[in-house]
Design an enzyme around this catalytic site. Sequence first.
Site, mmCIF file in Angstrom:
data_model
loop_
_atom_site.group_PDB
_atom_site.id
_atom_site.type_symbol
_atom_site.label_atom_id
_atom_site.label_comp_id
_atom_site.label_asym_id
_atom_site.label_seq_id
_atom_site.Cartn_x
_atom_site.Cartn_y
_atom_site.Cartn_z
ATOM 1 C CB ALA A 106 -0.890 -0.005 1.236
ATOM 2 N N GLY B 179 0.454 -5.097 1.092
ATOM 3 C CA GLY B 179 -0.807 -5.126 0.347
ATOM 4 C C GLY B 179 -0.648 -5.746 -1.041
ATOM 5 C CD GLU C 35 -2.437 -7.717 3.245
ATOM 6 O OE1 GLU C 35 -2.138 -6.529 3.011
ATOM 7 O OE2 GLU C 35 -3.062 -8.075 4.247
ATOM 8 C CD GLU D 257 1.720 -5.771 5.704
ATOM 9 O OE1 GLU D 257 2.622 -6.619 5.792
ATOM 10 O OE2 GLU D 257 0.905 -5.738 4.772
#
Length: 261
Positions: free
Chosen positions: A67, A113, A116, A136
């Site tokens: 992200a 992300g 993911e 993260e």
Amino acid sequence: MSQFQFIHVEKNQGIALVTLNRPKQLNALNRKLLNELNQVFEGLRDDASTKVVLLTGAGDKAFVAGADIKEFSSFNGEQGTELSKEGHMSVFNLIEEFPKPVIAVVNGFALGGGLELAMSAHLRVASENARMGLPETSLGLIPGYGGTQRLPQLIGKGRALEMIFSAKMIDAETALGYGLVNQVVPQEELLDSAKKLAESFMKNSIIAMGFAIESVNAGLLEGSVGYDVEVQAFGDCFETEDFKEGTQAFLEKRKPEFPGA
Ligand code: DAK
């Protein structure tokens, strides 16, 4: 579909190639890109000419490096929870529940992300130079787009927690051994290999595959509260000093010093 700023879609003989296109930021996911991804997948779901979707990143360096840290570094707990919930529904679950096969074509870094996103696809093919990880915890966060649920489903709890605790990347061969990716091929053959796989699927019933996807997902998801717990815990991370230090350190290109507790 050239109405999109960060996504390019090319359709050919039943295969839709969706390319995330922010190569200077290593295709990092910002809100606009996620919003466009939602629109692209909703369009392809209703498009009878599309049988299989390939999802990849522009350039030869990254699938998606996570992200967009610049964007989320200023979020608070409430925004974190809200956006995590919204992202789950509008993109990651949409892809996981997509009624036609979705193959992530992992052409480089797939981090946070980005991994993911690759895990929400039904399967993954990777180039030999691909690197995958969930960094993260190095930012004072947990994976917030389903990573705490999908990674252990794919590779088992022990390996998943090791990846989350260490925040380290694994290479493509290790990912293959873990069952995180289905195939590893040289980078120059990646797209052709993914297309061949898609063509092999298209010989069979796409409708039956849709039912298979629904059934497999039901077995893994029904009754599970894991995603709800992840959404809440993810939001809580945004209220910590560790999160502020973790994201600031990345933006200032230095190592974080987590205050903890
Ligand atoms: N966000 C923003 N910019 C990024 C980025 C990212 N995730 N990753 C890379 N970039 C930018 C770099 O800042 C750099 O920009 P400039 O400095 O040139 O302006 C450019 O892309 C090229 O990157 P590097 O210069 O760092 O390239 P290197 O080859 O040296 O290193 C790298 C490649 C992939 C190892 C490195 O870029 C890196 O460590 N990137 C960050 C990886 C990472 O920590 N990703 C984030 C994981 S956390 C949320 C839900 C979920 C999430 C967040 C919010 N909500 C619901 C709110 C998920 C969080 C994550 O994904």
